[in-house]
Design a protein around this motif. Structure first.
Motif, mmCIF file in Angstrom:
data_model
loop_
_atom_site.group_PDB
_atom_site.id
_atom_site.type_symbol
_atom_site.label_atom_id
_atom_site.label_comp_id
_atom_site.label_asym_id
_atom_site.label_seq_id
_atom_site.Cartn_x
_atom_site.Cartn_y
_atom_site.Cartn_z
ATOM 1 N N ARG A 48 7.046 0.996 -3.235
ATOM 2 C CA ARG A 48 7.588 -0.148 -2.497
ATOM 3 C C ARG A 48 6.463 -0.957 -1.856
ATOM 4 N NH1 ARG A 48 11.518 2.774 -0.515
ATOM 5 N NH2 ARG A 48 10.491 3.190 1.450
ATOM 6 N N LEU A 49 5.502 -0.265 -1.268
ATOM 7 C CA LEU A 49 4.406 -0.938 -0.567
ATOM 8 C C LEU A 49 3.459 -1.669 -1.515
ATOM 9 C CD1 LEU A 49 3.252 1.709 2.081
ATOM 10 C CD2 LEU A 49 4.172 -0.555 2.572
ATOM 11 N N PHE A 50 3.075 -0.998 -2.602
ATOM 12 C CA PHE A 50 1.968 -1.481 -3.431
ATOM 13 C C PHE A 50 2.351 -1.817 -4.870
ATOM 14 C CE2 PHE A 50 -0.387 1.615 -0.531
ATOM 15 C CZ PHE A 50 -0.648 0.637 0.419
ATOM 16 N N GLY A 51 3.629 -1.746 -5.204
ATOM 17 C CA GLY A 51 4.057 -1.930 -6.579
ATOM 18 C C GLY A 51 3.580 -3.215 -7.225
ATOM 19 N N TRP A 52 3.450 -4.269 -6.440
ATOM 20 C CA TRP A 52 3.059 -5.568 -7.002
ATOM 21 C C TRP A 52 1.603 -5.892 -6.762
ATOM 22 C CZ3 TRP A 52 6.409 -6.969 -10.360
ATOM 23 C CH2 TRP A 52 7.737 -6.637 -10.186
ATOM 24 N N SER A 53 0.874 -5.022 -6.082
ATOM 25 C CA SER A 53 -0.488 -5.396 -5.691
ATOM 26 C C SER A 53 -1.566 -4.416 -6.130
ATOM 27 C CB SER A 53 -0.558 -5.586 -4.177
ATOM 28 O OG SER A 53 -0.028 -4.472 -3.501
ATOM 29 N N ILE A 54 -1.219 -3.360 -6.883
ATOM 30 C CA ILE A 54 -2.271 -2.423 -7.295
ATOM 31 C C ILE A 54 -3.246 -3.108 -8.238
ATOM 32 C CG2 ILE A 54 -0.962 -0.303 -6.931
ATOM 33 C CD1 ILE A 54 -0.563 -0.236 -10.017
ATOM 34 N N PRO A 55 -4.491 -2.710 -8.227
ATOM 35 C CA PRO A 55 -5.050 -1.614 -7.444
ATOM 36 C C PRO A 55 -5.241 -1.986 -5.974
ATOM 37 C CG PRO A 55 -6.771 -2.656 -8.729
ATOM 38 C CD PRO A 55 -5.476 -3.308 -9.125
ATOM 39 N N VAL A 57 -7.000 -0.229 -2.347
ATOM 40 C CA VAL A 57 -7.932 0.785 -1.862
ATOM 41 C C VAL A 57 -7.746 0.943 -0.366
ATOM 42 C CG1 VAL A 57 -10.381 1.325 -1.562
ATOM 43 C CG2 VAL A 57 -9.605 0.294 -3.686
ATOM 44 N N GLY A 58 -7.808 2.191 0.099
ATOM 45 C CA GLY A 58 -7.684 2.451 1.525
ATOM 46 C C GLY A 58 -8.358 3.740 1.916
ATOM 47 N N LEU A 59 -8.307 4.009 3.207
ATOM 48 C CA LEU A 59 -8.908 5.238 3.744
ATOM 49 C C LEU A 59 -7.848 6.199 4.267
ATOM 50 C CD1 LEU A 59 -11.912 3.526 5.555
ATOM 51 C CD2 LEU A 59 -12.061 5.061 3.576
ATOM 52 N N GLY A 60 -6.581 5.920 3.961
ATOM 53 C CA GLY A 60 -5.515 6.823 4.377
ATOM 54 C C GLY A 60 -4.411 6.136 5.158
ATOM 55 N N ASP A 61 -4.716 5.044 5.822
ATOM 56 C CA ASP A 61 -3.716 4.282 6.570
ATOM 57 C C ASP A 61 -3.154 3.209 5.638
ATOM 58 O OD1 ASP A 61 -2.239 2.612 8.205
ATOM 59 O OD2 ASP A 61 -3.811 2.322 9.693
ATOM 60 N N THR A 62 -1.897 3.357 5.248
ATOM 61 C CA THR A 62 -1.323 2.421 4.275
ATOM 62 C C THR A 62 -1.105 1.024 4.860
ATOM 63 O OG1 THR A 62 0.896 3.240 4.774
ATOM 64 C CG2 THR A 62 -0.226 4.198 2.843
ATOM 65 N N ASP A 63 -1.261 0.877 6.162
ATOM 66 C CA ASP A 63 -1.176 -0.453 6.783
ATOM 67 C C ASP A 63 -2.518 -1.167 6.779
ATOM 68 O OD1 ASP A 63 1.543 -0.252 7.362
ATOM 69 O OD2 ASP A 63 1.157 0.768 9.262
ATOM 70 N N ASP A 64 -3.573 -0.455 6.442
ATOM 71 C CA ASP A 64 -4.925 -1.032 6.463
ATOM 72 C C ASP A 64 -5.581 -0.769 5.114
ATOM 73 O OD1 ASP A 64 -7.334 -2.149 7.221
ATOM 74 O OD2 ASP A 64 -7.977 -0.400 8.353
ATOM 75 N N VAL A 65 -5.375 -1.698 4.188
ATOM 76 C CA VAL A 65 -5.884 -1.539 2.826
ATOM 77 C C VAL A 65 -6.521 -2.846 2.366
ATOM 78 C CG1 VAL A 65 -4.196 0.231 2.173
ATOM 79 C CG2 VAL A 65 -3.652 -2.194 1.830
ATOM 80 N N ILE A 66 -7.263 -2.760 1.276
ATOM 81 C CA ILE A 66 -7.809 -3.950 0.634
ATOM 82 C C ILE A 66 -7.221 -3.994 -0.774
ATOM 83 C CG2 ILE A 66 -9.940 -2.730 0.015
ATOM 84 C CD1 ILE A 66 -11.398 -5.464 0.210
ATOM 85 N N CYS A 67 -6.631 -5.135 -1.103
ATOM 86 C CA CYS A 67 -5.942 -5.295 -2.386
ATOM 87 C C CYS A 67 -6.829 -6.040 -3.374
ATOM 88 C CB CYS A 67 -4.637 -6.077 -2.194
ATOM 89 S SG CYS A 67 -3.471 -5.241 -1.119
ATOM 90 N N TRP A 68 -6.657 -5.714 -4.643
ATOM 91 C CA TRP A 68 -7.335 -6.406 -5.721
ATOM 92 C C TRP A 68 -6.838 -7.840 -5.774
ATOM 93 C CZ3 TRP A 68 -11.408 -5.305 -8.545
ATOM 94 C CH2 TRP A 68 -11.653 -6.042 -9.699
ATOM 95 N N PRO A 69 -7.659 -8.829 -6.066
ATOM 96 C CA PRO A 69 -9.054 -8.716 -6.492
ATOM 97 C C PRO A 69 -10.016 -8.653 -5.309
ATOM 98 C CG PRO A 69 -8.349 -10.999 -6.666
ATOM 99 C CD PRO A 69 -7.160 -10.198 -6.179
ATOM 100 N N PHE A 70 -11.026 -7.806 -5.420
ATOM 101 C CA PHE A 70 -12.109 -7.750 -4.442
ATOM 102 C C PHE A 70 -13.409 -7.495 -5.177
ATOM 103 C CE2 PHE A 70 -9.991 -3.577 -4.526
ATOM 104 C CZ PHE A 70 -11.017 -2.771 -4.983
ATOM 105 N N THR A 71 -14.499 -7.969 -4.583
ATOM 106 C CA THR A 71 -15.823 -7.722 -5.151
ATOM 107 C C THR A 71 -16.425 -6.503 -4.461
ATOM 108 O OG1 THR A 71 -16.935 -9.079 -3.507
ATOM 109 C CG2 THR A 71 -16.168 -10.202 -5.515
#
Length: 84
Positions: A48-55, A57-71
């Motif tokens: 539900r959270l990431f289905g449309w935005s993978i990949p 990346v995070g450190l364990g807190d699903t509220d604090d992530v960086i979504c693709w695209p990233f350099t």
């Protein structure tokens, strides 16, 4: 001290996830992290959270992530602010 995990939220057949790994690998050694892949298909909440935005990346807190695209440099900056 054991290595902290950098979590890659992914799923089977994610071609963008392979591209993201190219940006991720240089950061693992720099920040002494190990890569942990988590398949979102196995978790309803993560789907539900990431289905449309993978990949994602995070450190364990699903509220604090960086979504693709990233350099690599954007990921490095993101990690620096969280691993001080």
């Amino acid at each position: 001290m054991s290595e902290r995990a950098l979590i890659l939220y992914t799923t089977l057949g994610c071609s963008l996830c392979e591209k993201a790994k190219v940006e991720i690998w240089p950061q693992l050694e720099k920040f002494q992290l190990r890569l942990q892949s988590v398949d979102i298909a196995e978790d309803e909440q993560l789907s539900r959270l990431f289905g449309w935005s993978i990949p994602v990346v995070g450190l364990g807190d699903t509220d604090d992530v960086i979504c693709w695209p990233f350099t690599a440099s954007e990921l490095e900056q993101w990690l620096q602010t969280r691993l001080k």
